[in-house]
Design an enzyme around this catalytic site. Structure first.
Site, PDB file in Angstrom:
ATOM      1  N   ARG A 106       0.859  -1.171   0.000  1.00 38.83           N
ATOM      2  CA  ARG A 106       0.000   0.000   0.000  1.00 38.83           C
ATOM      3  C   ARG A 106       0.900   1.226   0.000  1.00 38.83           C
ATOM      4  NH1 ARG A 106      -4.634  -1.453   4.552  1.00 38.83           N
ATOM      5  NH2 ARG A 106      -5.938  -2.754   3.215  1.00 38.83           N
ATOM      6  N   LYS A 136      10.009   3.450   8.510  1.00 36.36           N
ATOM      7  CA  LYS A 136      10.661   4.098   9.657  1.00 36.36           C
ATOM      8  C   LYS A 136      12.014   4.613   9.209  1.00 36.36           C
ATOM      9  CE  LYS A 136       9.330   4.679  14.005  1.00 36.36           C
ATOM     10  NZ  LYS A 136       7.941   4.909  14.409  1.00 36.36           N
TER      11      LYS A 136
END
Length: 483
Positions: A76, A116
């Site tokens: 996604r 991250k």
């Protein structure tokens, strides 16, 4: 930051954070019928980059600083995850946190893959100019590598970063690619409000913790099963870490009727069984930089002794692995509500569960931050503040309803003279909409997690992981593996 806590847990020889996330993943996967090859694929990190940034320091010397960004799953887009400034930063930590973000977004039904990143420095040892230079250069490097953008990868604030750092990143990206990207403002979230940020982002993680704990404790069946009294009201709470997350969690719990009796910070810890006013403590900490010496405390220590006092709920809102085998047996709480990422090691969790302590997992509780980041991202894509086009209409509709009641009943309803009534009839502000939407997302996530926990007779942590894994599998089952 909680430097003393960091020094303590860094010396604890337990499984790495990445290993812990993977172990929870493996445990949860045993409750699914997914084949091992697929499970290995879902766990693997798609992309991780490391690059070095040369920094000319204020004294003229050159320092080479390592920087990272991991995109765990790009199934996604965009990917989403924080950017931290931490001397502990390395590839393994970044990969673990990105993995956790994929699972967290899946649990909350957010349309993101996990990511991250960060820079391996202690921000306290660098000047404002040096930090700004690093953040801007970091953004440029990400942009050159196509690792940032509203439709590619959207960083947000994390440990050691906040509004200012995100605003620097947004400004740098906008200068570099704004001429070709109309949605450039949405390249990061957690920005200052006048730079495209959203009201309520600062409070979001702490508010999400409050919503989740409140909902779990309002579940009478769950409370009865675990032998605890329902409701958050009246519960005594101790918090480790009085930064952004801990402060707002304390304030929302306090306003609801909970009692904050202890707080631990980098300079020590304080305790008062009658209660500590978190608003007054916030003002004191802003003036002094710590919590020790606060007049509202009846006891104080130069270490974290307060967190081991008896209470109903303990909220670790500091670093990873702060609850470990060296201190797990010292806790006297009934519930641990994890506000930080990975604050409890697997070995410590086993000890705590044997003591009958209930753990409310980080992967669910601290998802408020990324959820409100999603709202900010939508605001940037839509190029308009939430509710701006409907606020006055909603307000007018309420007055029309009162007029209809007046005409049909003959009652003389005139609220325009009462300031309180006028306030109640106002249309929603941006913050009203953000808080309401966050409450909806957290309540639904808690309900789904509790249902799974009951179905499989597992902990809330494993239930959250099971839900996340199943959603990943459903996605790839429908679209297949990328060519």
């Amino acid at each position: 930051m909680i430097s003393r806590l960091a020094q303590r847990f860094c010396t604890v020889k337990e499984a790495s954070f990445l290993s812990q996330v993977q172990q929870y993943y493996e445990k949860a996967s045993q409750y699914t019928n997914i084949t091992q090859d697929k499970l290995d694929f879902y766990r693997s990190c798609d992309t991780i980059i490391k690059f070095n940034i040369p920094l000319v320091r204020d004294d003229g010397t050159i320092k080479v600083v390592s920087a990272y960004r991991a995109q765990h799953k790009t199934y996604r887009l965009p990917t989403k995850g924080g950017t931290r400034l931490s001397f502990k930063m390395d590839s393994e930590e970044v990969e673990a946190l990105a993995f956790l973000m994929t699972l967290k977004c899946s649990i909350l039904d957010l349309p993101y893959g996990g990511a991250k990143g960060g820079i391996a420095i202690d921000p306290k040892k660098y000047s404002r100019r040096e930090v700004e230079t690093l953040m801007r250069r970091y953004t440029l490097e990400l942009a050159k590598k196509n690792f940032i953008g509203a439709c590619v990868d959207v960083p947000g604030p994390d440990l050691g970063t906040g509004e200012q750092e995100m605003t620097w990143m947004k400004d740098t990206y906008q200068r570099f690619k704004g001429h070709s990207d109309i949605n450039a403002q949405g390249c990061v979230t957690g920005k200052a409000q006048n730079q495209g940020g959203i009201t309520g982002r600062q409070e979001s993680t702490g508010l999400g913790i409050f919503f989740a704990v409140r909902e779990i404790l309002n579940d009478e069946a769950f409370c009865k099963l675990n032998g605890i009294t329902p409701s958050l009201k009246g519960k005594s709470v101790i918090i480790q870490g009085f930064g952004n997350v801990g402060t707002f969690a304390a304030q929302f719990i306090h306003d609801y009727g909970g009692r904050i009796i202890g707080v631990a910070e980098h300079d020590g810890s304080i305790f008062n069984p009658l209660g500590i006013n978190p608003y007054e403590l916030q003002v004191y900490k802003k003036k002094t930089g710590g919590v020790v010496g606060f007049q509202g405390a009846s006891q104080q220590w130069n270490d974290e002794t307060a967190i081991f006092q008896e209470c109903d709920i303990f909220i670790p809102a500091a670093f990873e692995k702060t609850l470990n085998t060296s201190n797990a047996d010292k806790f006297k709480c009934r519930i641990i509500a994890e506000g930080a990422n990975g604050p409890t090691t697997i070995a410590a969790e086993e000890i705590l569960l044997e003591k009958g302590i209930i753990l409310l997992p980080d992967i669910l509780l601290n998802a408020g931050g990324v959820t409100v980041s999603y709202f900010e991202w939508l605001k940037n894509l839509e190029h308009i503040r939430p509710g701006r086009m409907t606020k006055r209409w909603e307000e007018l509709a309420k007055y029309r309803l009162l007029e209809a009641i007046k005409l049909s009943t003959g009652l003389n309803v005139d609220v325009r003279r009462d300031p309180r009534s006028i306030k109640m009839l106002e249309g929603p502000t941006e913050k009203d909409l953000v808080f309401s939407a966050l409450e909806e997302y957290m309540i639904e996530a808690v309900k789904r997690t509790q249902e799974t926990a009951r179905e499989y007779k597992v902990s809330l942590r494993l239930a959250a992981y099971i839900n996340a894994i199943k959603k990943l599998d459903q996605h790839f089952d429908q679209i297949g593996v990328d060519l």
